[in-house]
Structure formats: structure tokens, C-alpha cells
Design an enzyme around this catalytic site. Sequence first.
Site, PDB file in Angstrom:
ATOM      1  N   LYS A 142     -14.909  -3.340  -0.401  1.00 27.11           N
ATOM      2  CA  LYS A 142     -14.325  -3.546  -1.681  1.00 27.11           C
ATOM      3  C   LYS A 142     -14.327  -5.254  -1.515  1.00 27.11           C
ATOM      4  O   LYS A 142     -13.968  -5.847  -0.474  1.00 27.11           O
ATOM      5  CB  LYS A 142     -13.007  -3.092  -1.991  1.00 27.11           C
ATOM      6  CG  LYS A 142     -12.545  -3.454  -3.209  1.00 27.11           C
ATOM      7  CD  LYS A 142     -11.184  -2.639  -3.362  1.00 27.11           C
ATOM      8  CE  LYS A 142     -10.549  -2.834  -4.883  1.00 27.11           C
ATOM      9  NZ  LYS A 142      -9.326  -2.066  -5.194  1.00 27.11           N
ATOM     10  N   TYR A 174       3.130  -1.259   2.441  1.00 28.14           N
ATOM     11  CA  TYR A 174       3.607  -0.189   3.597  1.00 28.14           C
ATOM     12  C   TYR A 174       4.904  -0.255   4.019  1.00 28.14           C
ATOM     13  O   TYR A 174       5.252   0.572   4.673  1.00 28.14           O
ATOM     14  CB  TYR A 174       2.358  -0.316   4.371  1.00 28.14           C
ATOM     15  CG  TYR A 174       1.163   0.242   3.774  1.00 28.14           C
ATOM     16  CD1 TYR A 174       0.845   1.374   3.196  1.00 28.14           C
ATOM     17  CD2 TYR A 174      -0.046  -0.777   3.562  1.00 28.14           C
ATOM     18  CE1 TYR A 174      -0.355   1.591   2.763  1.00 28.14           C
ATOM     19  CE2 TYR A 174      -1.271  -0.625   3.039  1.00 28.14           C
ATOM     20  CZ  TYR A 174      -1.503   0.716   2.796  1.00 28.14           C
ATOM     21  OH  TYR A 174      -2.578   1.136   1.978  1.00 28.14           O
ATOM     22  N   ARG A 182      -6.100   6.822   4.130  1.00 26.30           N
ATOM     23  CA  ARG A 182      -6.070   5.772   4.295  1.00 26.30           C
ATOM     24  C   ARG A 182      -4.495   5.029   4.246  1.00 26.30           C
ATOM     25  O   ARG A 182      -4.214   4.260   5.065  1.00 26.30           O
ATOM     26  CB  ARG A 182      -6.829   4.882   3.267  1.00 26.30           C
ATOM     27  CG  ARG A 182      -6.950   3.557   3.356  1.00 26.30           C
ATOM     28  CD  ARG A 182      -8.004   3.080   2.307  1.00 26.30           C
ATOM     29  NE  ARG A 182      -7.840   1.498   1.940  1.00 26.30           N
ATOM     30  CZ  ARG A 182      -8.557   0.414   2.599  1.00 26.30           C
ATOM     31  NH1 ARG A 182      -9.204   0.744   3.609  1.00 26.30           N
ATOM     32  NH2 ARG A 182      -8.160  -0.727   2.001  1.00 26.30           N
TER      33      ARG A 182
END
Length: 375
Positions: free
Chosen positions: A260, A359, A327
Site C-alpha cells: 500500500k 494499537y 493483521r
Amino acid sequence: MSPLKSITLYHLMINNQKMIGIKFAPDKLIQSLIKGLPNPKWSKQYNMAYIPNTKGNLGVVFNTFKGNVWINYNRFLTNRPNSSSNEIVDIEWFRKRKPIPDYRLCPEEYLLKLELKRYANSTVRTYVHFFEMFINHYSKKDLNTIDEMDIRAFLQLLIQKKVSNSYLNQVINSIKFYYEVVLGMPNRFYEIERPRKESKLPTVISKVEVLQIIEKANNIKHKCIIELLYGSGLRRSELLNLKPTDIDSNRMLVRVKNGKGRKDRYTLLSKTALEDLRTYFKEWKPRTYLFEGQKGGKYTPQSVLKIVKDAAIKAKIAQTVTPHVLRHSFATHLLESGTDLRQIQVLLGHGSSKTTEIYTHVATNTFKLIKNPLD
């Protein structure tokens, strides 16, 4: 000291002609200088002066105002670079479609610009789909006469249908691409409101649940797919583009090409996945891509999604598990084990540390040091 006088240039389309819009706060000097421009007129609709948009006139504006007034080009010019991708852009099938009665197909100049700028094929499909949806909503209207009010009315209809913010942003991007990139009028619809960005936490499952999913995979091929999605933190598209030579067993790394944002990177390769990959390779003998369909060629995104979902259902995982959940879990488990956030950012291929910081909101070690007031 008096504040510096300024004007802001805009792209306008008036009577099907490109114009340079000139916006300014009331000022006698600016008004006097505008009167000296070629054929200046006033637009009540846009509340600004304007002159025909030609290269010569842009130079005249610069020469007229330089030294006296600051010219803001931010809404008029763009420095956005073209894509540097080497991906082959597949536009031909759009061109070869059979005409449909009473249905406007995407203009050739739109397709050509997508092709020249080498947009990713997934972006091409998205832009064409949404732009055709838009131009068919205004099927009786010349494209160059569509203005901000028309776009807002169309977006309002979509909002009433309760489409997601992501969906709405993609529609806006496809429309802006035509008027700002194809017609060469950068930032013409700068004022079009975008939905506020949703701040959703990533869905994460435990390491035990990941191992249960791997155990329930149908065969060694499916097992390797799940192991790489989780153990290397790959996006689904990155997994599908892998070739056997991208597995570096000596350095225990996976090379991700053209991920990406058109970026190459390396990420981790687990010992468990490597052992299973060797077994898989001997049994399935892939040729071009690491994972191929029964008739050869690249495996499909839908197949990968089904493999993950089916294995998760067999493992009786309560949450819906997708390749991206694996992921997310990879990143979160690394953070929980003490891996530095910057290292995780590199492994995931994030352009900004802010993307990786999400996260910290789901990692359990963030909360372990906090004493619960009930205890």
C-alpha cells in the site's frame, strides 16, 4: 504595521468556460488592480471576481499583484505527484463495454487520466463505478455545468441511504478526480464537506484463538495462508502478490513488493510458517505466485477471505475474523510482547506512526499497570 493584503485564486466553471476566480476582502487597491485585468467580471454565485482561465492570464495576475498583494495559490495549484507504480493498469475492459441504453459511461478522458497516472486497478474500478453512478444521477445535465450545489445534493441522498463515511469519501474522490484532475482545475471543489473520520478500534483476537484457527485450516495451503497473514502481518493484497522468491529463508524475512502506498518493505517470517511452506511447496508446486488458483494465476481475494472465515467458524471463534483482523492481532501481540512501536510501524508498512499508535488502545499491557479502583 498594516496587515498584508491578499487574494486567493480559485478554479471556476462559468457558462461552460474555465475561469480564474479571485477572492479578496474589500479593498480599494485590490479592486483597482482587478479593473486592470483582461475582461474582469463579478460572480454573485461565488462572490468573487473572475477572468478567463488561460496561461497568459495567470501570468497577468502574477505581474499585476506582485509586490503589492500576496497571492494565495493553494486552492489553484497542486503539487501532488503521479503514482510511481509499475503495476499494469487494466483500463481496456472499461472501454470495450457495450453501450447500455439511457446509461452514461465514464468519459474517455477520465479513463485516460487514470491510465496515465497509473492508479491501482482497485482504485480505477472504484472511481469508475462511483463516477458513473454520479453522472447517471444527473443524466440530463452537461458535466461541465454541474456545480457544488449539485454535488452536495447527490451526497445528501447517499447520506439519507445511510452509507458509510468511507463510501462517501470514495464517491467524493471520484467526482473531484474528474473536475480537478481530468479538467485540470485543482481544488475546484475544495469547499465540499467531507464526513468526519470515524475513530474505530481494531478488532483483535488472542494468540490462542489464532492458533485454533490455524489448526482448523482445511489443508496445508490454507494453513500457510493464515500463518502468513498473522505471522507476517500481511494485507490480503500483499499476500496475493507474493512470489516464491519473496520468501527469504536465510534471513527469515518476507519481502513485500509494491505494498500500500507503492512501498516495498520486509516483514517477519515465522519458523513455523517456513516449515509448513516447504511442505506446501513440494505438494502444490506453485509457478508464478506463491498461492495460485486451481487453474493457475493469482489466487482471488474472495478465496482468502473464505479460508479465514471458514477456519474461524470451525474453531468456534465468537468474533467475525477476516484477514485484516489477523493483521491487527499480529501488531497488537507484538506490542504486548514489548516490541517498539516504531519497529511495528516498519513491519506493517505504515506511512505514519499515528496509524500504528491505534494499537496502544487495544494492547493489554496498556492496562495492566493501571490498578482497578474496585480492587
